[in-house]
Enzyme design. Sequence first.
Site, short mmCIF file in Angstrom:
data_model
loop_
_atom_site.label_atom_id
_atom_site.label_comp_id
_atom_site.label_asym_id
_atom_site.label_seq_id
_atom_site.Cartn_x
_atom_site.Cartn_y
_atom_site.Cartn_z
N TRP A 1 -30.13 -17.12 2.21
CA TRP A 1 -30.44 -16.20 1.11
C TRP A 1 -31.02 -16.98 -0.06
CZ3 TRP A 1 -25.94 -15.95 4.02
CH2 TRP A 1 -25.81 -14.81 4.83
N HIS B 1 -27.74 -9.50 -1.24
CA HIS B 1 -27.48 -8.47 -0.22
C HIS B 1 -26.39 -7.53 -0.76
CE1 HIS B 1 -24.61 -11.69 1.80
NE2 HIS B 1 -24.43 -11.58 0.51
N ARG C 1 -34.32 -11.32 -3.87
CA ARG C 1 -34.37 -12.67 -3.31
C ARG C 1 -35.54 -13.44 -3.92
NH1 ARG C 1 -32.63 -11.86 2.84
NH2 ARG C 1 -30.78 -10.63 2.35
N GLN D 1 -30.94 -2.22 0.25
CA GLN D 1 -30.16 -2.39 1.48
C GLN D 1 -29.11 -1.31 1.54
OE1 GLN D 1 -28.20 -6.19 2.00
NE2 GLN D 1 -30.00 -7.10 2.98
N VAL E 1 -19.08 -12.35 9.76
CA VAL E 1 -18.69 -11.57 10.93
C VAL E 1 -18.51 -12.48 12.15
CG1 VAL E 1 -19.57 -9.28 10.35
CG2 VAL E 1 -21.14 -11.01 11.23
N ALA F 1 -18.79 -4.39 10.16
CA ALA F 1 -19.68 -4.27 9.01
C ALA F 1 -21.11 -4.32 9.52
CB ALA F 1 -19.44 -5.42 8.03
N1 DAH Z 1 -26.09 -9.22 4.50
C1 DAH Z 1 -26.95 -9.52 5.60
C2 DAH Z 1 -28.35 -9.84 5.08
O1 DAH Z 1 -28.68 -9.47 4.00
C3 DAH Z 1 -27.03 -8.37 6.56
C4 DAH Z 1 -25.74 -8.18 7.29
C5 DAH Z 1 -25.54 -8.81 8.48
C6 DAH Z 1 -24.75 -7.39 6.76
C7 DAH Z 1 -24.36 -8.64 9.19
C8 DAH Z 1 -23.55 -7.22 7.45
C9 DAH Z 1 -23.38 -7.85 8.67
O2 DAH Z 1 -22.56 -6.46 6.98
O3 DAH Z 1 -22.23 -7.66 9.36
O4 DAH Z 1 -29.09 -10.50 5.74
#
Ligand code: DAH
Length: 352
Positions: A161, A182, A208, A222, A265, A320
């Site tokens: 990120w 995010h 970003r 998002q 995760v 998630a």
């Molecule tokens: N936050 C991640 C992104 O911005 C996307 C994401 C991936 C969110 C996996 C989640 C997850 O909740 O389980 O790239």
Amino acid sequence: MDKNINLETIDEVRAEALRELQDISSLSKLDEWRVSYLGRNGSLTNILRKLGSVPLENRRQIGATANQAKLLLEEKLDHHRNLLANAKTSSESEDDVLDVTLPGWPLSNGNLHPSTKMLREITKAFSSMGFQVQEGPEIEWDRYNFDLLNIPSDHPARDMWDTLWLDYTDKHGNTPMLLRTHTSPMQARIMENAKPPIRVLVPGKCYRYEATDSTHEWQFFQVEGLAIGEGITFAELKGTLYEFVRCIFGDERKIRFRCDFFPFVEPGVDMSISNFVDPETGKRPIDYNQDWIEILGAGMVHPNVLKNIGYDPDVYSGFAFGMGVERIAMLKYGIDDIRLFYSNDLRFLEQF
Ligand code: DAH
């Protein structure tokens, strides 16, 4: 001879009329001026009317001068009237007359921005599955955006990120505030404040630090999803996402899961859907060569994240997911450049 009429009086009347005319700024005042000099009882009209009483030897010269003065004033009157009419705007003019016969201005109704529209559709799909909607701050602490999500400051995953840090330094010399990269920080915020079972959907703007191109924007929406409870499994994650794709894209799109890594995760996956085929041309406007397009990241909430918040991972589990709203809209409508969403071009925006 009428004492009142001689060359001098005519000159005086004419000079006075011209002087007054200079200060006139409205059509009604201009008409008063016309009446006072050229009207039936106007000063110049009266002079002309009395020409008959002027002795013959002067009459020709005085008559000619008076007539010239009349012509001059009439000409100036026309000219001034045109000037005022051109300069007139409805707010300035006292003579503002509403012409009800003129055609009206077309009023455009405006419409929702495609990101907003897509966001609403996504929210609706998940609401029908029992998810509640909650929003969170766009300016976020390092702690929520990274630390609590199992991304400590020395973790290489932070490179995933590119972050816009805020110009604020705490007493330890750190810059702990940022524009959220995010919507995932809301996972931690929600878990801190609620008790399971939890089913929440978080729509919101993210930022970003990156160069823009047809698939990257530095600002975008998002949607994050979080479900926590006892005995939640990966099967429920899959079922939920299948239903989501069906709601947004219909029954025709196929779905594919692959292993992926996200620090918060375990296991982590990315989900792809089969590419968009334009029904009219039979072609794929986006990622022309690809059969599958990745639309989101997901997984089972990492035990470390549960522990960070104070949840017992032996009791609670959950899933998630997170997705980019513009990307979903691009795939749904066949839009080939993400920059269109933020360039305010009405030709694009009006199509939604
Ligand atoms: N936050 C991640 C992104 O911005 C996307 C994401 C991936 C969110 C996996 C989640 C997850 O909740 O389980 O790239």
